[in-house]
Design a protein around this motif. Structure first.
Motif, short mmCIF file in Angstrom:
data_model
loop_
_atom_site.label_atom_id
_atom_site.label_comp_id
_atom_site.label_asym_id
_atom_site.label_seq_id
_atom_site.Cartn_x
_atom_site.Cartn_y
_atom_site.Cartn_z
N SER A 220 2.05 -3.68 3.88
CA SER A 220 1.12 -4.03 2.74
C SER A 220 -0.34 -3.83 2.51
O SER A 220 -0.86 -3.97 3.41
CB SER A 220 1.47 -5.28 2.03
OG SER A 220 0.83 -5.53 0.83
N LYS A 221 -0.96 -3.12 1.54
CA LYS A 221 -2.31 -2.99 1.45
C LYS A 221 -2.80 -3.92 0.54
O LYS A 221 -4.18 -3.83 -0.01
CB LYS A 221 -2.49 -1.54 0.90
CG LYS A 221 -2.13 -0.64 2.15
CD LYS A 221 -2.51 0.85 1.87
CE LYS A 221 -1.87 1.87 3.06
NZ LYS A 221 -2.09 3.34 2.44
N ARG A 222 -1.93 -4.65 -0.09
CA ARG A 222 -2.56 -5.66 -1.22
C ARG A 222 -2.81 -7.11 -0.86
O ARG A 222 -2.17 -7.79 0.14
CB ARG A 222 -1.35 -5.80 -2.43
CG ARG A 222 -1.06 -4.42 -3.23
CD ARG A 222 -0.06 -4.83 -4.19
NE ARG A 222 -0.25 -5.85 -5.06
CZ ARG A 222 0.62 -6.48 -5.82
NH1 ARG A 222 1.65 -5.41 -6.32
NH2 ARG A 222 0.48 -7.29 -6.64
N ARG B 113 -0.65 -10.12 0.71
CA ARG B 113 -0.83 -10.60 2.19
C ARG B 113 -1.40 -11.87 2.13
O ARG B 113 -0.77 -12.65 3.33
CB ARG B 113 -1.73 -9.45 2.90
CG ARG B 113 -1.31 -8.31 3.03
CD ARG B 113 -2.28 -7.28 3.83
NE ARG B 113 -2.52 -7.57 5.22
CZ ARG B 113 -1.69 -6.95 6.13
NH1 ARG B 113 -0.68 -6.10 5.90
NH2 ARG B 113 -1.67 -7.47 7.38
N LYS C 227 6.03 -0.65 -0.21
CA LYS C 227 5.36 0.27 -0.17
C LYS C 227 5.15 0.75 -1.90
O LYS C 227 3.93 1.15 -2.27
CB LYS C 227 5.95 1.50 0.35
CG LYS C 227 5.90 1.47 1.81
CD LYS C 227 6.32 2.66 2.49
CE LYS C 227 6.17 2.55 4.04
NZ LYS C 227 7.13 3.77 4.67
N ASN D 227 2.62 -1.41 -3.33
CA ASN D 227 1.06 -1.00 -3.05
C ASN D 227 0.45 -0.32 -3.92
O ASN D 227 -0.86 -0.32 -4.27
CB ASN D 227 1.12 -0.09 -1.73
CG ASN D 227 1.19 -0.94 -0.64
OD1 ASN D 227 1.24 -2.15 -0.37
ND2 ASN D 227 1.68 -0.46 0.43
N LYS D 228 1.02 0.47 -4.80
CA LYS D 228 0.52 1.26 -5.96
C LYS D 228 0.39 0.26 -7.15
O LYS D 228 -0.11 1.13 -8.29
CB LYS D 228 1.62 2.48 -6.22
CG LYS D 228 1.74 3.42 -4.90
CD LYS D 228 2.88 4.51 -5.20
CE LYS D 228 3.13 5.32 -3.78
NZ LYS D 228 4.16 6.36 -4.22
#
Length: 436
Positions: free
Chosen positions: A319-321, A325, A426, A429-430
Protein backbone atom coordinates in the motif's frame (compact mmCIF):
# COMPACT_ATOMS: atom_id res chain seq x y z
CA UNK A 1 -23.98 3.60 -10.02
CA UNK A 2 -22.17 1.27 -7.65
CA UNK A 3 -22.78 3.57 -4.75
CA UNK A 4 -26.50 3.75 -5.57
CA UNK A 5 -26.80 -0.02 -5.79
CA UNK A 6 -24.80 -0.56 -2.61
CA UNK A 7 -26.91 2.02 -0.83
CA UNK A 8 -30.16 0.31 -1.85
CA UNK A 9 -28.77 -3.09 -0.91
CA UNK A 10 -27.67 -1.79 2.47
CA UNK A 11 -31.12 -0.30 3.06
CA UNK A 12 -32.98 -3.50 2.18
CA UNK A 13 -30.68 -5.82 4.14
CA UNK A 14 -30.53 -3.36 7.01
CA UNK A 15 -34.31 -3.45 7.41
CA UNK A 16 -34.22 -7.24 7.21
CA UNK A 17 -31.46 -7.44 9.83
CA UNK A 18 -33.36 -5.12 12.18
CA UNK A 19 -36.47 -7.25 11.85
CA UNK A 20 -34.60 -10.52 12.47
CA UNK A 21 -32.67 -9.19 15.45
CA UNK A 22 -35.88 -7.93 17.02
CA UNK A 23 -37.51 -11.36 17.00
CA UNK A 24 -37.88 -12.33 20.63
CA UNK A 25 -36.84 -15.96 20.26
CA UNK A 26 -33.76 -15.03 18.22
CA UNK A 27 -32.71 -12.65 21.01
CA UNK A 28 -33.33 -15.29 23.65
CA UNK A 29 -31.33 -18.00 21.86
CA UNK A 30 -28.40 -15.64 21.17
CA UNK A 31 -28.25 -14.50 24.79
CA UNK A 32 -28.50 -18.02 26.15
CA UNK A 33 -25.74 -19.41 23.95
CA UNK A 34 -23.51 -16.43 24.68
CA UNK A 35 -23.88 -17.30 28.37
CA UNK A 36 -23.03 -20.94 27.61
CA UNK A 37 -19.59 -20.17 26.16
CA UNK A 38 -17.79 -20.38 29.55
CA UNK A 39 -19.37 -23.81 30.13
CA UNK A 40 -18.12 -25.12 26.79
CA UNK A 41 -14.65 -23.65 27.21
CA UNK A 42 -14.40 -25.09 30.73
CA UNK A 43 -15.21 -28.52 29.34
CA UNK A 44 -12.75 -28.00 26.50
CA UNK A 45 -9.93 -27.15 28.88
CA UNK A 46 -10.75 -30.29 30.84
CA UNK A 47 -10.20 -32.24 27.64
CA UNK A 48 -7.05 -30.27 26.83
CA UNK A 49 -5.52 -31.14 30.19
CA UNK A 50 -6.63 -34.74 29.79
CA UNK A 51 -4.81 -35.03 26.45
CA UNK A 52 -1.77 -32.84 26.96
CA UNK A 53 -1.04 -33.21 30.67
CA UNK A 54 -2.63 -36.32 32.19
CA UNK A 55 -2.20 -38.68 29.23
CA UNK A 56 0.68 -41.19 29.53
CA UNK A 57 1.05 -41.62 25.76
CA UNK A 58 0.96 -38.08 24.37
CA UNK A 59 0.88 -35.82 27.41
CA UNK A 60 3.29 -34.74 30.14
CA UNK A 61 2.52 -37.94 32.05
CA UNK A 62 4.76 -39.85 29.62
CA UNK A 63 7.83 -38.03 30.98
CA UNK A 64 9.83 -39.90 33.62
CA UNK A 65 9.06 -38.49 37.02
CA UNK A 66 5.64 -37.15 35.92
CA UNK A 67 3.92 -40.48 35.56
CA UNK A 68 1.80 -39.73 38.64
CA UNK A 69 -0.15 -37.21 36.52
CA UNK A 70 -2.06 -40.04 34.85
CA UNK A 71 -3.77 -40.72 38.18
CA UNK A 72 -5.27 -37.22 38.01
CA UNK A 73 -7.05 -37.87 34.71
CA UNK A 74 -10.42 -38.54 36.42
CA UNK A 75 -10.45 -34.85 37.41
CA UNK A 76 -10.39 -33.65 33.79
CA UNK A 77 -12.84 -36.37 32.77
CA UNK A 78 -15.28 -35.20 35.44
CA UNK A 79 -14.97 -31.60 34.23
CA UNK A 80 -15.70 -32.62 30.64
CA UNK A 81 -18.68 -34.71 31.71
CA UNK A 82 -20.44 -32.13 33.88
CA UNK A 83 -20.04 -29.43 31.23
CA UNK A 84 -20.47 -30.96 27.77
CA UNK A 85 -22.70 -33.89 28.70
CA UNK A 86 -25.26 -31.57 30.29
CA UNK A 87 -25.19 -28.76 27.74
CA UNK A 88 -28.86 -29.11 26.82
CA UNK A 89 -29.95 -28.83 30.46
CA UNK A 90 -27.95 -25.64 30.90
CA UNK A 91 -29.30 -24.23 27.63
CA UNK A 92 -32.91 -24.95 28.61
CA UNK A 93 -32.37 -23.29 31.99
CA UNK A 94 -30.84 -20.14 30.47
CA UNK A 95 -33.44 -19.88 27.69
CA UNK A 96 -36.16 -20.10 30.34
CA UNK A 97 -34.65 -17.21 32.28
CA UNK A 98 -34.00 -15.06 29.17
CA UNK A 99 -37.51 -15.52 27.78
CA UNK A 100 -39.10 -14.84 31.15
CA UNK A 101 -37.18 -11.55 31.30
CA UNK A 102 -38.80 -10.49 28.01
CA UNK A 103 -42.16 -11.36 29.56
CA UNK A 104 -41.37 -9.14 32.56
CA UNK A 105 -40.90 -12.10 34.92
CA UNK A 106 -37.68 -11.83 36.90
CA UNK A 107 -35.68 -14.37 38.85
CA UNK A 108 -34.24 -17.78 38.01
CA UNK A 109 -37.31 -19.88 38.80
CA UNK A 110 -38.60 -19.81 35.17
CA UNK A 111 -35.36 -21.61 34.29
CA UNK A 112 -36.33 -24.36 36.72
CA UNK A 113 -39.80 -24.56 35.15
CA UNK A 114 -38.23 -24.91 31.70
CA UNK A 115 -35.93 -27.72 32.88
CA UNK A 116 -38.79 -29.57 34.59
CA UNK A 117 -40.89 -29.25 31.44
CA UNK A 118 -38.08 -30.55 29.23
CA UNK A 119 -37.37 -33.51 31.48
CA UNK A 120 -41.08 -34.38 31.59
CA UNK A 121 -41.20 -35.20 27.85
CA UNK A 122 -38.21 -37.54 27.93
CA UNK A 123 -38.24 -41.19 29.02
CA UNK A 124 -36.71 -42.33 32.29
CA UNK A 125 -36.47 -45.96 31.21
CA UNK A 126 -33.47 -46.91 29.08
CA UNK A 127 -33.11 -50.20 27.24
CA UNK A 128 -29.80 -51.46 25.91
CA UNK A 129 -27.94 -54.66 25.03
CA UNK A 130 -24.90 -55.44 27.15
CA UNK A 131 -21.63 -57.17 26.22
CA UNK A 132 -23.21 -60.61 26.76
CA UNK A 133 -25.93 -59.74 24.23
CA UNK A 134 -28.53 -59.59 26.97
CA UNK A 135 -31.26 -56.96 26.96
CA UNK A 136 -31.03 -54.72 30.03
CA UNK A 137 -33.69 -52.29 31.20
CA UNK A 138 -32.53 -49.42 33.42
CA UNK A 139 -35.29 -47.53 35.21
CA UNK A 140 -35.30 -44.06 36.76
CA UNK A 141 -32.39 -42.87 34.63
CA UNK A 142 -31.98 -40.17 32.01
CA UNK A 143 -30.04 -41.30 28.97
CA UNK A 144 -27.12 -39.13 27.88
CA UNK A 145 -28.64 -38.15 24.52
CA UNK A 146 -31.33 -36.17 26.36
CA UNK A 147 -28.82 -34.05 28.26
CA UNK A 148 -25.95 -33.57 25.81
CA UNK A 149 -26.05 -31.68 22.51
CA UNK A 150 -28.39 -34.12 20.74
CA UNK A 151 -31.28 -32.74 22.75
CA UNK A 152 -30.57 -29.08 22.04
CA UNK A 153 -33.33 -28.37 19.54
CA UNK A 154 -36.03 -30.17 21.51
CA UNK A 155 -34.76 -28.36 24.58
CA UNK A 156 -35.07 -24.98 22.86
CA UNK A 157 -38.60 -25.74 21.66
CA UNK A 158 -39.79 -26.98 25.05
CA UNK A 159 -38.13 -24.12 26.93
CA UNK A 160 -39.82 -21.52 24.74
CA UNK A 161 -43.23 -23.22 24.79
CA UNK A 162 -43.20 -23.86 28.54
CA UNK A 163 -42.12 -20.35 29.54
CA UNK A 164 -44.61 -18.65 27.22
CA UNK A 165 -47.31 -20.82 28.81
CA UNK A 166 -46.00 -20.25 32.33
CA UNK A 167 -45.89 -16.46 31.91
CA UNK A 168 -49.39 -16.40 30.39
CA UNK A 169 -50.79 -18.48 33.24
CA UNK A 170 -49.01 -16.22 35.70
CA UNK A 171 -50.99 -13.25 34.35
CA UNK A 172 -54.36 -14.91 35.03
CA UNK A 173 -55.85 -13.44 38.21
CA UNK A 174 -57.91 -16.56 38.90
CA UNK A 175 -54.73 -18.58 39.32
CA UNK A 176 -53.16 -16.18 41.80
CA UNK A 177 -52.99 -17.22 45.46
CA UNK A 178 -53.50 -14.07 47.48
CA UNK A 179 -51.49 -13.94 50.69
CA UNK A 180 -51.85 -11.48 53.57
CA UNK A 181 -49.55 -8.47 53.56
CA UNK A 182 -47.79 -9.84 56.63
CA UNK A 183 -46.41 -12.78 54.63
CA UNK A 184 -42.81 -12.25 53.43
CA UNK A 185 -42.49 -11.29 49.77
CA UNK A 186 -40.45 -14.34 48.76
CA UNK A 187 -43.06 -16.69 50.28
CA UNK A 188 -45.91 -14.82 48.58
CA UNK A 189 -44.10 -14.95 45.23
CA UNK A 190 -43.56 -18.69 45.56
CA UNK A 191 -47.24 -19.33 46.21
CA UNK A 192 -48.19 -17.07 43.27
CA UNK A 193 -46.12 -19.31 41.00
CA UNK A 194 -47.66 -22.52 42.33
CA UNK A 195 -50.61 -23.02 39.97
CA UNK A 196 -48.82 -21.71 36.84
CA UNK A 197 -45.97 -24.13 37.58
CA UNK A 198 -48.23 -27.14 38.15
CA UNK A 199 -50.30 -26.44 35.04
CA UNK A 200 -47.29 -25.70 32.82
CA UNK A 201 -45.41 -28.90 33.67
CA UNK A 202 -48.62 -30.97 33.54
CA UNK A 203 -49.59 -29.61 30.11
CA UNK A 204 -46.11 -30.09 28.62
CA UNK A 205 -45.90 -33.62 30.06
CA UNK A 206 -49.34 -34.40 28.63
CA UNK A 207 -48.31 -33.17 25.18
CA UNK A 208 -45.24 -35.39 25.39
CA UNK A 209 -47.42 -38.36 26.36
CA UNK A 210 -49.84 -37.71 23.47
CA UNK A 211 -46.96 -37.49 20.96
CA UNK A 212 -45.60 -40.85 22.17
CA UNK A 213 -49.05 -42.47 22.14
CA UNK A 214 -49.93 -41.15 18.66
CA UNK A 215 -46.62 -41.74 16.88
CA UNK A 216 -44.85 -44.42 18.90
CA UNK A 217 -41.88 -42.04 19.17
CA UNK A 218 -40.78 -39.62 21.84
CA UNK A 219 -40.66 -35.90 21.00
CA UNK A 220 -36.87 -36.16 21.12
CA UNK A 221 -36.80 -38.74 18.30
CA UNK A 222 -39.04 -36.61 16.09
CA UNK A 223 -37.24 -33.30 16.61
CA UNK A 224 -33.74 -34.78 16.39
CA UNK A 225 -34.40 -36.79 13.22
CA UNK A 226 -36.65 -34.28 11.43
CA UNK A 227 -35.07 -30.95 12.42
CA UNK A 228 -31.70 -31.13 14.18
CA UNK A 229 -29.98 -33.96 12.30
CA UNK A 230 -30.78 -32.58 8.80
CA UNK A 231 -29.56 -29.11 9.85
CA UNK A 232 -26.37 -30.62 11.25
CA UNK A 233 -25.89 -32.47 7.97
CA UNK A 234 -26.24 -29.25 5.97
CA UNK A 235 -23.79 -27.28 8.11
CA UNK A 236 -21.34 -30.19 8.26
CA UNK A 237 -21.12 -30.09 4.47
CA UNK A 238 -18.78 -27.57 2.82
CA UNK A 239 -21.52 -25.81 0.78
CA UNK A 240 -23.61 -25.24 3.92
CA UNK A 241 -20.86 -23.62 5.98
CA UNK A 242 -19.71 -21.52 3.00
CA UNK A 243 -23.26 -20.25 2.51
CA UNK A 244 -23.47 -19.33 6.19
CA UNK A 245 -20.16 -17.47 5.95
CA UNK A 246 -21.20 -15.73 2.72
CA UNK A 247 -24.36 -14.40 4.40
CA UNK A 248 -22.34 -13.15 7.38
CA UNK A 249 -19.85 -11.37 5.11
CA UNK A 250 -22.54 -9.65 3.06
CA UNK A 251 -24.05 -8.22 6.23
CA UNK A 252 -20.63 -7.02 7.41
CA UNK A 253 -20.13 -5.20 4.10
CA UNK A 254 -23.31 -3.19 4.59
CA UNK A 255 -22.31 -2.25 8.14
CA UNK A 256 -24.26 -4.88 10.10
CA UNK A 257 -22.52 -7.28 12.48
CA UNK A 258 -22.54 -10.39 10.29
CA UNK A 259 -21.67 -12.86 13.03
CA UNK A 260 -24.64 -11.68 15.08
CA UNK A 261 -26.92 -12.29 12.12
CA UNK A 262 -25.92 -15.93 11.65
CA UNK A 263 -25.43 -16.64 15.35
CA UNK A 264 -28.87 -18.19 16.02
CA UNK A 265 -28.15 -20.82 13.36
CA UNK A 266 -24.40 -21.11 13.82
CA UNK A 267 -24.09 -21.35 17.59
CA UNK A 268 -26.43 -24.28 18.37
CA UNK A 269 -25.01 -26.37 15.51
CA UNK A 270 -21.29 -25.55 15.64
CA UNK A 271 -21.04 -25.47 19.42
CA UNK A 272 -22.86 -28.80 19.53
CA UNK A 273 -20.42 -30.18 16.94
CA UNK A 274 -17.33 -29.25 18.97
CA UNK A 275 -18.93 -30.62 22.14
CA UNK A 276 -19.47 -33.96 20.38
CA UNK A 277 -15.86 -33.96 19.15
CA UNK A 278 -14.55 -33.18 22.63
CA UNK A 279 -16.54 -36.04 24.18
CA UNK A 280 -15.38 -38.46 21.48
CA UNK A 281 -11.76 -37.40 21.97
CA UNK A 282 -12.05 -37.78 25.73
CA UNK A 283 -13.47 -41.29 25.27
CA UNK A 284 -10.79 -42.26 22.75
CA UNK A 285 -13.32 -42.66 19.94
CA UNK A 286 -13.19 -41.48 16.32
CA UNK A 287 -13.74 -37.73 15.98
CA UNK A 288 -16.90 -37.25 13.87
CA UNK A 289 -17.16 -33.58 12.87
CA UNK A 290 -14.91 -31.52 10.59
CA UNK A 291 -16.88 -28.30 10.86
CA UNK A 292 -17.12 -26.91 14.36
CA UNK A 293 -16.92 -23.53 16.06
CA UNK A 294 -13.09 -23.73 16.26
CA UNK A 295 -13.01 -24.63 12.52
CA UNK A 296 -14.81 -21.35 11.80
CA UNK A 297 -12.28 -19.45 13.92
CA UNK A 298 -9.18 -21.35 12.74
CA UNK A 299 -9.69 -21.23 8.99
CA UNK A 300 -12.36 -18.61 8.24
CA UNK A 301 -11.79 -15.80 10.75
CA UNK A 302 -8.04 -15.35 11.31
CA UNK A 303 -7.56 -11.77 12.36
CA UNK A 304 -11.34 -11.41 12.46
CA UNK A 305 -14.16 -11.71 9.92
CA UNK A 306 -12.95 -11.72 6.32
CA UNK A 307 -9.53 -13.09 7.38
CA UNK A 308 -8.38 -9.48 7.51
CA UNK A 309 -5.00 -10.51 8.87
CA UNK A 310 -4.23 -11.03 5.17
CA UNK A 311 -5.40 -7.50 4.36
CA UNK A 312 -3.21 -5.95 7.06
CA UNK A 313 -0.11 -7.75 5.80
CA UNK A 314 -0.95 -6.89 2.16
CA UNK A 315 -1.25 -3.21 3.07
CA UNK A 316 2.11 -3.25 4.83
CA UNK A 317 3.64 -4.89 1.74
CA UNK A 318 2.26 -2.83 -1.16
CA UNK A 319 0.00 0.00 0.00
CA UNK A 320 1.12 3.54 -0.84
CA UNK A 321 -1.79 5.25 0.87
CA UNK A 322 -0.92 6.89 4.17
CA UNK A 323 -4.48 6.61 5.48
CA UNK A 324 -4.63 2.83 4.95
CA UNK A 325 -1.17 2.28 6.41
CA UNK A 326 -2.02 4.38 9.46
CA UNK A 327 -5.24 2.44 10.10
CA UNK A 328 -3.30 -0.80 9.64
CA UNK A 329 -0.77 0.17 12.30
CA UNK A 330 -3.60 0.93 14.72
CA UNK A 331 -5.39 -2.32 13.81
CA UNK A 332 -2.46 -4.74 14.08
CA UNK A 333 -2.62 -5.27 17.85
CA UNK A 334 -6.37 -5.99 18.05
CA UNK A 335 -6.12 -7.94 14.77
CA UNK A 336 -3.75 -10.44 16.36
CA UNK A 337 -6.58 -11.24 18.78
CA UNK A 338 -9.16 -11.49 15.95
CA UNK A 339 -10.77 -8.11 16.64
CA UNK A 340 -11.13 -6.23 13.37
CA UNK A 341 -13.89 -3.65 13.73
CA UNK A 342 -11.24 -0.89 13.31
CA UNK A 343 -10.44 -2.37 9.88
CA UNK A 344 -14.03 -2.95 8.79
CA UNK A 345 -15.28 0.49 9.77
CA UNK A 346 -12.06 2.47 9.65
CA UNK A 347 -10.49 1.39 6.36
CA UNK A 348 -13.38 1.12 5.54
CA UNK A 349 -14.41 -2.23 4.13
CA UNK A 350 -18.04 -1.39 4.75
CA UNK A 351 -19.69 -0.23 1.51
CA UNK A 352 -16.29 -0.27 -0.21
CA UNK A 353 -16.76 -1.97 -3.62
CA UNK A 354 -13.01 -2.65 -3.92
CA UNK A 355 -12.17 -4.24 -0.58
CA UNK A 356 -15.62 -5.82 -0.13
CA UNK A 357 -14.85 -8.38 -2.85
CA UNK A 358 -11.82 -10.02 -1.18
CA UNK A 359 -13.49 -9.57 2.21
CA UNK A 360 -16.33 -11.83 1.08
CA UNK A 361 -14.28 -14.24 -1.04
CA UNK A 362 -11.25 -14.85 1.23
CA UNK A 363 -12.96 -16.79 4.06
CA UNK A 364 -14.74 -18.93 1.47
CA UNK A 365 -11.38 -19.88 -0.06
CA UNK A 366 -9.57 -20.43 3.24
CA UNK A 367 -12.53 -22.38 4.62
CA UNK A 368 -12.37 -24.66 1.58
CA UNK A 369 -8.63 -25.18 2.10
CA UNK A 370 -9.18 -26.00 5.76
CA UNK A 371 -12.00 -28.41 4.95
CA UNK A 372 -10.02 -30.25 2.25
CA UNK A 373 -6.90 -30.49 4.45
CA UNK A 374 -8.97 -31.86 7.34
CA UNK A 375 -10.97 -34.31 5.22
CA UNK A 376 -7.73 -35.66 3.72
CA UNK A 377 -6.31 -36.18 7.20
CA UNK A 378 -3.47 -33.69 6.81
CA UNK A 379 -4.97 -31.50 9.54
CA UNK A 380 -6.64 -32.96 12.62
CA UNK A 381 -10.25 -32.19 13.47
CA UNK A 382 -10.78 -29.69 16.27
CA UNK A 383 -11.47 -31.27 19.66
CA UNK A 384 -11.05 -28.31 22.01
CA UNK A 385 -13.16 -25.17 22.12
CA UNK A 386 -10.72 -22.29 22.49
CA UNK A 387 -11.78 -18.67 23.11
CA UNK A 388 -12.24 -16.80 19.82
CA UNK A 389 -9.70 -14.03 20.69
CA UNK A 390 -6.94 -16.65 20.79
CA UNK A 391 -4.29 -15.57 18.19
CA UNK A 392 -3.85 -17.54 14.96
CA UNK A 393 -1.36 -20.43 15.08
CA UNK A 394 -1.91 -20.75 18.82
CA UNK A 395 -5.63 -21.41 18.37
CA UNK A 396 -4.99 -24.07 15.70
CA UNK A 397 -2.48 -25.84 17.93
CA UNK A 398 -4.71 -25.81 21.01
CA UNK A 399 -8.00 -26.55 19.22
CA UNK A 400 -6.57 -29.73 17.70
CA UNK A 401 -4.75 -30.76 20.91
CA UNK A 402 -1.33 -30.11 19.41
CA UNK A 403 -1.67 -31.08 15.73
CA UNK A 404 1.09 -29.59 13.55
CA UNK A 405 -0.84 -30.31 10.34
CA UNK A 406 -3.59 -27.92 11.46
CA UNK A 407 -0.99 -25.25 12.24
CA UNK A 408 0.60 -25.65 8.78
CA UNK A 409 -2.84 -25.53 7.15
CA UNK A 410 -3.67 -22.31 8.98
CA UNK A 411 -0.36 -20.75 7.90
CA UNK A 412 -1.17 -21.71 4.28
CA UNK A 413 -4.60 -20.09 4.66
CA UNK A 414 -3.03 -16.87 5.96
CA UNK A 415 -0.59 -16.78 3.01
CA UNK A 416 -3.47 -17.37 0.59
CA UNK A 417 -5.44 -14.56 2.23
CA UNK A 418 -2.51 -12.18 1.69
CA UNK A 419 -2.30 -13.19 -1.98
CA UNK A 420 -6.05 -12.61 -2.46
CA UNK A 421 -5.97 -9.16 -0.86
CA UNK A 422 -2.78 -7.96 -2.62
CA UNK A 423 -4.26 -7.04 -6.04
CA UNK A 424 -7.17 -5.20 -4.42
CA UNK A 425 -4.80 -3.21 -2.22
CA UNK A 426 -2.86 -2.26 -5.37
CA UNK A 427 -6.10 -1.10 -6.97
CA UNK A 428 -6.81 0.95 -3.84
CA UNK A 429 -3.49 2.72 -4.33
CA UNK A 430 -5.00 4.42 -7.36
CA UNK A 431 -8.00 5.65 -5.41
CA UNK A 432 -7.28 9.04 -3.91
CA UNK A 433 -10.53 9.34 -2.00
CA UNK A 434 -12.41 6.84 0.09
CA UNK A 435 -15.14 5.00 -1.76
CA UNK A 436 -18.27 5.25 0.31
Amino acid sequence: MQTGFMGKLADVLGRFATKVNSLRYIMVIKNAFAALIPVIITGAFGTLFSAMVFDNENGLAQINGLGFLVDLKPISSAISYVTLSFLTIYAVFLIGIELAKLNKVSGVFPGVVAVMSYLSVNPTVYEFTNADNLKVVAENVLAKQYTDTKGLFLGMFVAIASIELYCWLGRQDKLQIKMPDTVPTNVSTSFSALFPTILTVAIIATVGFIIKAATGMYAYDIIYNVVQKPLEGIVQGLPGILLLMFIAQVFWVIGIHGNQMVKPVREPLLLAAIAVNTEAFEAGKEIPNIITMPFWDMYMSMGGSGVTIGLLVAILLVSKRDDMRQITKLSLAPGIFNINEPVIFGMPIMLNPILAIPFIVTPLVTGTIGYVATSLGFAAKAVVMVPWPMPPIVNAYLATAGDIGAVITQIICIIVSILIYLPFVKVSNKVTTEVA
